[in-house]
Enzyme design. Structure first.
Site, PDB file in Angstrom:
ATOM      1  N   ASP A  69       0.844  -1.176   0.000  1.00 44.98           N
ATOM      2  CA  ASP A  69       0.000   0.000   0.000  1.00 44.98           C
ATOM      3  C   ASP A  69       0.890   1.240   0.000  1.00 44.98           C
ATOM      4  O   ASP A  69       2.117   1.122  -0.049  1.00 44.98           O
ATOM      5  CB  ASP A  69      -0.927   0.009   1.235  1.00 44.98           C
ATOM      6  CG  ASP A  69      -0.155   0.192   2.542  1.00 44.98           C
ATOM      7  OD1 ASP A  69       1.090   0.283   2.520  1.00 44.98           O
ATOM      8  OD2 ASP A  69      -0.809   0.252   3.604  1.00 44.98           O
ATOM      9  N   ASP A  78      -3.300   4.322   2.742  1.00 40.05           N
ATOM     10  CA  ASP A  78      -3.660   4.641   4.130  1.00 40.05           C
ATOM     11  C   ASP A  78      -3.342   6.101   4.416  1.00 40.05           C
ATOM     12  O   ASP A  78      -2.271   6.590   4.047  1.00 40.05           O
ATOM     13  CB  ASP A  78      -2.827   3.796   5.120  1.00 40.05           C
ATOM     14  CG  ASP A  78      -3.274   2.341   5.164  1.00 40.05           C
ATOM     15  OD1 ASP A  78      -4.382   2.048   4.683  1.00 40.05           O
ATOM     16  OD2 ASP A  78      -2.516   1.522   5.690  1.00 40.05           O
ATOM     17  N   ASP A 118       1.391   4.709   2.410  1.00 36.56           N
ATOM     18  CA  ASP A 118       0.984   5.273   3.700  1.00 36.56           C
ATOM     19  C   ASP A 118       1.319   6.760   3.748  1.00 36.56           C
ATOM     20  O   ASP A 118       2.446   7.145   3.448  1.00 36.56           O
ATOM     21  CB  ASP A 118       1.745   4.565   4.838  1.00 36.56           C
ATOM     22  CG  ASP A 118       1.568   3.054   4.802  1.00 36.56           C
ATOM     23  OD1 ASP A 118       0.473   2.589   5.168  1.00 36.56           O
ATOM     24  OD2 ASP A 118       2.508   2.346   4.385  1.00 36.56           O
TER      25      ASP A 118
END
Ligand code: GTP
Ligand code: MN
Ligand code: MN
Length: 437
Positions: free
Chosen positions: A210, A361, A212
């Site tokens: 992902d 995120d 962040d």
């Protein structure tokens, strides 16, 4: 004698946070096997599977700090986190003798593992849900989709829909594009804000599961309200597909005592787990498809202007090409020869979308807690765990992503930078690239 060893040799200190752990090291085949066994232990969900998993992880972390390749069993004999572990030593010995771990290869081939890794590869689907589905006799994503009794959550539906996309590692270039897009919005919402890409990319990784982002503002209080407005703005531009917003649960006690954050990896900041729509034109060369590209496609991909420059990202971009990106599971990436769960997925999900789905995120921290939030969200997870363990055992303090609490003097300690936190903890400062344990 062992304690003294620890003092003398930075590579064999007791806690991983006292060691320099670079991203690249000469013992990859050993650490990959140990981390595979960590994962397998977690999937097994037995009585002490958590502590078994942690033992594998600690052993792996110890090897990652070695500057030399292991050549014989004695090379690891005295290492903290390995010397007491017969199982880990056995795995290392096996690899030394045969070039691979028979145990690892056996698990990889098992139906149990293949099924569990297929289901845990679904965003929003944890280990216990996966185990339940296996028990119900479900074996494929189509089985899951075809079952009417499951009551899939919103995130699981997305996880199935974008299975291949979300199991394809995010590249650094993609992360940069998303960083530019996010920074641009945040700058418009609250000038002077900071948007830092934390996590694995900050530690120097080339890919991640992902991206962040830690968002803050030097003036305490000005960070409030940024997240909601940011998510709206990104959604309006067609860049967000899914958001799971968690409101801040920060209280005075969590900040001052670092309580529960030391046990639990979750912190209390306002945050959002999201699925970002990355325009395909924003993807630069991907090594796994470059061989299929034509010159025309290449130039189409080159045309992309990053959002930070004058043109804003919009969704009405021409799809660069119709080539589906072959699903490459993260598991497969770290474990070489396995059949990837995504290979089990017959259906390719390329539906003519002009974008690919990527996990992003967001976390928001106020200025006063910023350094602690940065430290926590930079990771690695193992680095944080060892630093909190060290803080507790050696310093008699509690460290969390919110602050540092001195239990001896019953007071919380402030820090403006990561360097100050290391200093308060009497640790040599380690830049993010050295926290890859
Ligand atoms: P990849 O994303 O797989 O490349 O690795 P990563 O190190 O970036 O992992 P991840 O995105 O899962 O987490 C990034 C860092 O944020 C890690 O150090 C985690 O420990 C930390 N992190 C994730 N969720 C939380 C949370 O809820 N609270 C705190 N304090 N840290 C978290
Ligand atoms: Mn990450
Ligand atoms: Mn993350």
């Amino acid at each position: 004698a062992l304690e003294e060893d620890g003092e003398d040799k930075p590579k064999n200190r007791r806690f991983a946070c006292q060691r320099i752990t670079p991203l690249n090291h000469p013992n990859q085949k050993f650490t990959e096997a140990l981390e595979f066994l960590e994962k397998a232990a977690e999937l097994r969900m037995g009585d002490n599977s958590r502590s078994r998993a942690l033992a594998f992880r600690k052993a792996s972390a110890a090897l990652k700090a070695l500057p030399e390749e292991i050549k014989k069993p004695e090379d690891v004999e005295n290492l903290y986190d390995i010397r007491g572990g017969a199982h880990c030593k056995g795995v290392i010995l096996d690899i030394l003798e045969n070039g691979y771990s028979a145990e690892v290869e056996g698990i990889k081939r098992s139906d149990w593992y293949q099924n569990m890794s297929l289901f845990t590869g679904i965003y929003g689907c944890g280990i216990s849900t996966s185990a339940k589905w296996c028990q119900m006799g479900l074996r494929s994503l189509d089985d899951v989709k075809g079952s009417y009794i499951l009551n899939l959550t919103r995130s699981q539906l997305k996880g199935i829909e974008y299975y291949n996309d979300l199991n394809t590692p995010v590249t650094k270039e993609e992360a940069k594009w998303i960083h530019d897009a996010v920074s641009q919005e945040v700058a418009a919402i609250q000038p002077g804000s900071t948007v830092v890409m934390t996590g694995g990319f900050l530690r120097g990784k080339d890919t991640g599961h992902d991206v962040d982002f830690l968002i803050s503002h030097p003036e305490e209080g000005k960070e409030k309200g940024i997240l909601g407005t940011l998510l709206q703005a990104l959604t309006k531009k067609g860049l967000l597909d899914y958001t799971d917003i968690q409101n801040s649960t920060v209280t005075k006690t969590t900040v001052q005592t670092g309580m529960d954050a030391s046990r639990n990896t979750m912190d209390h900041y306002e945050r959002c787990f999201s699925i970002f729509r990355l325009p395909k034109t924003a993807q630069s060369h991907r090594s796994d498809e470059s061989s299929e590209r034509t010159v025309a496609e290449d130039s189409a991909a080159m045309d992309v202007v990053p959002p930070a420059s004058e043109s804003s990202p919009s969704m009405d971009v021409t799809p660069a090409n119709g080539t589906a990106i072959p699903g490459l599971s993260l598991l497969e990436k770290t474990n070489g020869s396995t059949t990837s769960p995504s290979e089990i997925v017959q259906k390719t999900e390329d539906s003519g979308r002009s974008w690919v789905a990527r996990r992003v995120d967001f976390v928001i921290a106020p200025a006063g807690q910023y350094a602690f939030a940065l430290l926590g969200w930079t990771g690695s997870k193992m680095f944080n765990r060892s630093m909190r363990d060290y803080t507790n055992k050696v310093m008699n303090m509690n460290l969390s992503s919110h602050g540092l609490f001195d239990k001896t003097n019953n007071c919380s300690l402030q820090a403006k930078t990561e360097e100050e936190i290391f200093e308060l903890l009497k640790l040599d400062y380690k830049p993010p690239e050295e926290r890859n344990c």
